[in-house]
Write a protein that holds these residues in place. Structure first.
Motif, PDB file in Angstrom:
ATOM      1  N   ALA A  60       0.757  -3.257 -10.202  1.00  0.00           N
ATOM      2  CA  ALA A  60       0.282  -2.012  -9.598  1.00  0.00           C
ATOM      3  C   ALA A  60      -0.779  -1.331 -10.449  1.00  0.00           C
ATOM      4  O   ALA A  60      -1.567  -0.523  -9.936  1.00  0.00           O
ATOM      5  CB  ALA A  60       1.455  -1.057  -9.373  1.00  0.00           C
ATOM      6  N   HIS A  61      -0.815  -1.667 -11.738  1.00  0.00           N
ATOM      7  CA  HIS A  61      -1.815  -1.075 -12.628  1.00  0.00           C
ATOM      8  C   HIS A  61      -3.000  -2.008 -12.872  1.00  0.00           C
ATOM      9  O   HIS A  61      -3.785  -1.790 -13.799  1.00  0.00           O
ATOM     10  CB  HIS A  61      -1.156  -0.672 -13.948  1.00  0.00           C
ATOM     11  N   LEU A  73      -1.658  -5.369  -2.509  1.00  0.00           N
ATOM     12  CA  LEU A  73      -0.344  -5.444  -3.142  1.00  0.00           C
ATOM     13  C   LEU A  73       0.684  -4.573  -2.424  1.00  0.00           C
ATOM     14  O   LEU A  73       0.453  -3.407  -2.144  1.00  0.00           O
ATOM     15  CB  LEU A  73      -0.452  -5.006  -4.609  1.00  0.00           C
ATOM     16  N   ARG A  74       1.835  -5.173  -2.108  1.00  0.00           N
ATOM     17  CA  ARG A  74       2.956  -4.437  -1.518  1.00  0.00           C
ATOM     18  C   ARG A  74       4.252  -5.007  -2.077  1.00  0.00           C
ATOM     19  O   ARG A  74       4.242  -6.008  -2.812  1.00  0.00           O
ATOM     20  CB  ARG A  74       2.946  -4.539   0.005  1.00  0.00           C
ATOM     21  N   CYS A 116       8.519   2.765  -5.715  1.00  0.00           N
ATOM     22  CA  CYS A 116       7.238   2.328  -5.155  1.00  0.00           C
ATOM     23  C   CYS A 116       6.365   3.523  -4.794  1.00  0.00           C
ATOM     24  O   CYS A 116       5.134   3.478  -4.946  1.00  0.00           O
ATOM     25  CB  CYS A 116       7.473   1.447  -3.930  1.00  0.00           C
ATOM     26  N   SER A 155      -6.321  -3.407 -10.987  1.00  0.00           N
ATOM     27  CA  SER A 155      -7.180  -3.183  -9.824  1.00  0.00           C
ATOM     28  C   SER A 155      -7.346  -4.455  -9.004  1.00  0.00           C
ATOM     29  O   SER A 155      -7.430  -4.409  -7.773  1.00  0.00           O
ATOM     30  CB  SER A 155      -8.550  -2.660 -10.269  1.00  0.00           C
ATOM     31  N   SER A 189      -3.385 -12.310  -0.303  1.00  0.00           N
ATOM     32  CA  SER A 189      -2.764 -11.015  -0.565  1.00  0.00           C
ATOM     33  C   SER A 189      -1.440 -11.222  -1.283  1.00  0.00           C
ATOM     34  O   SER A 189      -0.896 -12.330  -1.318  1.00  0.00           O
ATOM     35  CB  SER A 189      -2.557 -10.255   0.745  1.00  0.00           C
ATOM     36  N   ILE A 229       2.699   2.217  -4.021  1.00  0.00           N
ATOM     37  CA  ILE A 229       2.789   0.892  -3.416  1.00  0.00           C
ATOM     38  C   ILE A 229       3.719   0.959  -2.205  1.00  0.00           C
ATOM     39  O   ILE A 229       4.809   1.535  -2.281  1.00  0.00           O
ATOM     40  CB  ILE A 229       3.338  -0.148  -4.420  1.00  0.00           C
ATOM     41  N   ARG A 237      -4.292  -4.717  -6.723  1.00  0.00           N
ATOM     42  CA  ARG A 237      -4.332  -3.726  -5.639  1.00  0.00           C
ATOM     43  C   ARG A 237      -5.389  -4.094  -4.601  1.00  0.00           C
ATOM     44  O   ARG A 237      -5.205  -3.857  -3.400  1.00  0.00           O
ATOM     45  CB  ARG A 237      -4.614  -2.334  -6.197  1.00  0.00           C
TER      46      ARG A 237
END
Length: 434
Positions: free
Chosen positions: A41-42, A51-52, A75, A44, A22, A80, A47
């Motif tokens: 974040a864009h 994702l954090r 965020c 897939s 992760s 996120i 994510r």
């Protein structure tokens, strides 16, 4: 060229090369981490790996709380999760505010990184160039000149820098193309700081004469990293031989006998593993000179944030002692007792004493008759037998029954103390604070 392509392509290749674990972005709110987080974040595939973001509030700037709020808000706009943690920066550590803040930040990362998770940092090629030049100016060897590692263990997971081959301008192009809101930390403009002076004054001058300087420096760093990794195989073997597992001390003369190519990185690793900074070349040479000191001498080599003692032909490392708090005079029934130096006194296994003992700090002139000894001994003389290092003696907890000294921590017990602890089936255990 599409301003997205360089950053996106680099991240996609990195994710394909590291398909597991992760992801957590170390998000300061600055341009580099903002671009990194937005791009991931864009994707897939990012994510899908949970994702954090994690933001560390150092509390060193008047706007730090506002910066944390900015990070949470950004965020939220990209969907996120953002965890904000407040760091405890030790301003009195002696290593400088910038280094103290970095230590505090990585302590937060270490504590809050999930098992198997990768902490993704936005360090790029220009950051690597700055790091290598700083190390060069400080006289570093292959390990330091190898620059920042792309990956290394961190806490329960790992640290990951996937952008080290990407120049700063590619990241800033991405920020401008997407009109991303970023925090500007004014400390980055302070040219009194070595890294900022390099960034704003020295490196631009280098680039006017050597346009490919960044590529050349990072290539040299790769070669140094490969050399350092090869040497590491040898000095790790030496470390296992020289280090005493119980005390974490090193055989001083055995260390001195190593070739410098092994001796220097071994020392730095040993210190870093204890959360201590490595010495300068001059300080390391001073340690080397003191390794052959005579019995009775107690050399201590100090630098901001660390000190190394030479005692009984061994090297002992620790953080400098903090100013001692008030003397101790506390009742004790066997519970965990915090000591003034940050250490602890416990009874193991856990038990409760049938009487109250008093734990006191050393004041001088104490005497005890150890169980099985025909004579009463001065504590000073017992200490000189070598059971307790000199730098720990003042912090050694003394156990009294009334006015009688019955135990010196867990090192010497009188017959009375021996009988008392036998009665409850436990023994005192002293864990020094340093």
């Amino acid at each position: 060229m599409n301003p997205d392509s360089a950053l996106i392509d680099t991240l996609q290749q990195a994710l394909r090369a590291h398909p597991q674990a992760s992801l957590c972005v170390a998000y300061s709110g600055g341009p580099d981490s903002t671009a990194l987080l937005h791009a991931l974040a864009h994707m897939s595939e990012a994510r899908a790996r949970g994702l954090r973001a994690m933001h560390v509030d150092h509390g060193l700037h008047a706007q730090s709380a506002r910066w944390a709020a900015h990070c949470r808000a950004f965020c939220a706009t990209i969907g996120i999760a953002c965890d904000v943690h407040v760091a405890s920066v030790d301003r009195a550590s002696g290593i400088g505010l910038e280094a103290a803040a970095r230590h505090a930040r990585y302590a937060v990362f270490t504590e809050h990184l999930h098992a198997g998770e990768r902490l993704v940092l936005g360090h790029h090629q220009d950051d690597q160039v700055e790091t290598v030049l700083l190390k060069l100016l400080r006289g570093a060897g292959p390990e330091g000149l190898g620059g920042m590692r792309a990956e290394r263990p961190l806490g329960a997971g790992a640290l990951w820098r996937p952008l080290l081959a990407l120049p700063r301008h590619a990241i800033r192009d991405y920020v401008q193309a997407h009109k991303l809101p970023c925090i500007h930390d004014p400390s980055n403009d302070d040219r009194q700081l070595a890294r900022n002076h390099l960034r704003h004054d020295v490196i631009p001058l280098l680039n006017t004469h050597w346009p490919h300087a960044a590529i050349s420096v990072t290539h040299s760093a790769m070669l140094c990293r490969a050399a350092a990794d090869t040497l590491q195989q040898d000095w790790l073997v030496a470390l296992e031989v020289l280090r005493d597992m119980e005390t974490n001390s090193l055989d001083a003369r055995g260390w001195l006998a190593l070739p410098s190519a092994l001796r220097d990185p071994l020392l730095a690793h040993w210190l870093h593993a204890q959360g201590l900074s490595a010495p300068t070349t001059a300080q390391r040479q001073q340690i080397e000179r003191q390794c052959t000191s005579q019995d009775g001498q107690l050399p201590c080599i100090q630098w901001p944030g660390a000190e190394v003692h030479v005692w009984k032909n061994r090297l002992w490392a620790m953080a400098p002692a903090k100013p001692r708090k008030s003397s101790m005079d506390a009742p004790w029934h066997g519970e965990t007792l915090d000591l003034p130096d940050g250490g602890r006194l416990t009874l193991e296994p856990a038990a409760t004493l049938p009487i109250t003992l008093t734990v006191r700090s050393r004041r001088g002139g104490e005497r005890i008759k150890p169980a099985g000894d025909a004579h009463t001994r001065e504590l000073r003389a017992l200490f000189q037998t070598g059971a307790i290092p000199p730098w720990r003696r003042e912090a050694c907890p003394l156990l009294y029954e009334g006015d009688e000294l019955v135990a010196v921590a867990d090192r010497w017990l009188s017959a009375r103390a021996q009988a008392l602890f036998d009665q409850v089936g436990a023994l005192p255990r002293w864990r020094p604070g340093r």
